[in-house]
Motif scaffolding. Structure first.
Motif, PDB file in Angstrom:
ATOM      1  N   CYS A  37      -1.721 -33.441 -46.830  1.00 14.63           N
ATOM      2  CA  CYS A  37      -2.070 -34.089 -48.096  1.00 14.63           C
ATOM      3  C   CYS A  37      -1.168 -35.307 -48.253  1.00 14.63           C
ATOM      4  O   CYS A  37      -0.003 -35.253 -47.872  1.00 14.63           O
ATOM      5  CB  CYS A  37      -1.829 -33.065 -49.210  1.00 14.63           C
ATOM      6  SG  CYS A  37      -1.780 -33.782 -50.843  1.00 14.63           S
ATOM      7  N   CYS A  49       2.261 -31.969 -55.581  1.00 16.86           N
ATOM      8  CA  CYS A  49       2.128 -31.871 -57.032  1.00 16.86           C
ATOM      9  C   CYS A  49       3.118 -30.814 -57.509  1.00 16.86           C
ATOM     10  O   CYS A  49       3.421 -29.868 -56.771  1.00 16.86           O
ATOM     11  CB  CYS A  49       0.702 -31.466 -57.413  1.00 16.86           C
ATOM     12  SG  CYS A  49      -0.538 -32.673 -56.914  1.00 16.86           S
ATOM     13  N   CYS A  52       2.109 -27.174 -56.989  1.00 23.89           N
ATOM     14  CA  CYS A  52       1.427 -26.778 -55.734  1.00 23.89           C
ATOM     15  C   CYS A  52       2.303 -25.869 -54.874  1.00 23.89           C
ATOM     16  O   CYS A  52       3.465 -26.176 -54.625  1.00 23.89           O
ATOM     17  CB  CYS A  52       1.056 -28.046 -54.966  1.00 23.89           C
ATOM     18  SG  CYS A  52       0.174 -27.721 -53.443  1.00 23.89           S
ATOM     19  N   ARG A 124      -8.808 -34.610 -52.892  1.00 19.81           N
ATOM     20  CA  ARG A 124      -8.332 -35.483 -53.968  1.00 19.81           C
ATOM     21  C   ARG A 124      -9.319 -36.648 -54.099  1.00 19.81           C
ATOM     22  O   ARG A 124      -9.849 -37.122 -53.090  1.00 19.81           O
ATOM     23  CB  ARG A 124      -6.960 -36.072 -53.582  1.00 19.81           C
ATOM     24  CG  ARG A 124      -5.882 -35.090 -53.358  1.00 19.81           C
ATOM     25  CD  ARG A 124      -4.701 -35.758 -52.654  1.00 19.81           C
ATOM     26  NE  ARG A 124      -4.265 -36.988 -53.305  1.00 19.81           N
ATOM     27  CZ  ARG A 124      -3.312 -37.051 -54.239  1.00 19.81           C
ATOM     28  NH1 ARG A 124      -2.660 -35.966 -54.588  1.00 19.81           N
ATOM     29  NH2 ARG A 124      -2.982 -38.212 -54.793  1.00 19.81           N
TER      30      ARG A 124
HETATM   31  S1  SF4 Z   1      -2.252 -29.682 -55.290  1.00 14.70           S
HETATM   32 FE1  SF4 Z   1      -1.411 -31.747 -54.973  1.00 14.70          FE
HETATM   33  S2  SF4 Z   1       0.120 -31.529 -53.358  1.00 14.70           S
HETATM   34 FE2  SF4 Z   1      -1.094 -29.677 -53.355  1.00 14.70          FE
HETATM   35  S3  SF4 Z   1      -2.638 -30.050 -51.793  1.00 14.70           S
HETATM   36 FE3  SF4 Z   1      -3.540 -30.633 -53.744  1.00 14.70          FE
HETATM   37  S4  SF4 Z   1      -3.118 -32.819 -53.992  1.00 14.70           S
HETATM   38 FE4  SF4 Z   1      -1.783 -32.047 -52.363  1.00 14.70          FE
END
Ligand code: SF4
Length: 330
Positions: A37, A49, A52, A124
């Protein structure tokens, strides 16, 4: 209000949609395609994030060497005699963020499997390049013919059941509020989400928007603003996710320092009801609770009892005469 089409529930659940569209329940197999990511690999950040988990929000994915092996292992968990059909959920990390030929291979592998009805790709909004959009368009033409078959279910009734496979995109938006987005280190502004939605609408790929309820420092009004905004885009689906505080996340550190509180069950139920009342009845509700792995869940612990959360929600909606779309203009 008659909820027969929603299998008796006061909202348009994923199960009801699948039954009405495909004539049966479909089972999800979460896979980890070994991707990363931009919020993890250094392009935008390295810590991800704030909420996460180490598994990139894909902690239920079946681990294995290849996507085919993971699908095989997932399928074997179910009773083959029933003839189950599956949705392959590319869940962990950002599943459109990788070499385009690799993405073509893994999505084609999944769509070609005889027991797979369709795939759902979590990503995303800032990771939908022109190449990815082009590939989705190609695969849609190859796998997703939209013919409809009429199947008799009784002597007098029949249902229209879709044939062909489907491709869904799951967009992690979480909130429309830029201040919260900065706090959770989402890494893109709202305009990027708007752009992604337009690109997907243009090629006719249904998308599901993920929204987190209970993000630190957000009021109920802010969360409802997010719901109304997303609803106004006419998405195929919405996933309502209760904020989970998981081990080994920066959010956990802040929670332990007492920087914010999580929602209690009663507040969450009232909030979800208001959200549902503000979502058009055509939008498919893919989730109404949190679904975090219990072994790394720090708070709120009541969310570990999913059955109780759902039963409380359904009971309260019945008592209040609440239903999805109650406050939406027809
Ligand atoms: S939650 Fe945020 S850090 Fe985790 S995989 Fe998704 S975009 Fe990436």
């Amino acid at each position: 209000m008659d909820f027969t089409n929603w299998l008796g529930k006061p909202y348009n659940s994923l199960n009801a949609y699948l039954k009405n569209t495909y004539g049966e329940k479909l089972y999800k197999i979460a896979v980890d395609a070994g991707l990363t990511c931009p919020n993890r690999d250094g392009k935008l950040g390295t810590r991800g994030c704030i909420f996460c988990s180490k598994g990139g929000s894909g902690d239920f994915a079946v681990k294995g060497k290849s996507v085919t092996e993971q699908i095989k292992a997932g399928v074997e968990k179910f009773d083959k005699k029933i003839g189950n059909k599956f949705i392959i959920y590319f869940q962990a990390f950002t599943n459109t963020y990788g070499d385009i030929e690799y993405l073509r291979r893994i999505w084609t592998e999944a769509l070609s499997h005889k027991d797979v009805a369709g795939i759902s790709i979590a990503t995303r909004p800032d990771c939908l390049s022109d190449e990815v959009i082009g590939l989705l368009r190609e695969l849609k033409i190859e796998f997703c013919s939209s013919s409809v078959k009429n199947i008799p279910v009784s002597e007098t009734d029949s249902i229209d059941v879709a044939e062909g496979k489907f491709i869904w995109i799951e967009l992690g938006l979480q909130t429309i509020h830029e201040k919260t987005a900065e706090y959770i280190r989402r890494g893109y502004p709202l305009a990027v989400y708007d752009d992604a939605v337009k690109k997907l609408d243009d090629i006719g790929i249904p998308y599901i928007t993920h929204i987190i309820l209970g993000l630190p420092f957000e009021t109920k009004d802010m969360m409802l603003e997010t719901i109304r905004y997303v609803n106004s885009k006419k998405p195929f689906g919405i996933k309502l996710q209760l904020l989970h505080v998981l081990e080994d996340t920066d959010l956990a550190d802040e929670y332990r320092c007492g920087m914010f509180e999580v929602l209690d069950l009663e507040s969450y139920i009232s909030l979800v009801i208001e959200c549902l009342e503000n979502i058009n009845p055509e939008v498919v509700i893919h989730r109404v609770t949190g679904d975090g792995p219990k072994k790394i869940l720090i708070a709120p612990t009541w969310s570990g009892d999913k059955k109780k959360v759902l039963n409380t929600l359904h009971k309260r909606m019945k008592e209040l005469g609440a239903y999805q779309g109650k406050f939406c203009k027809r």
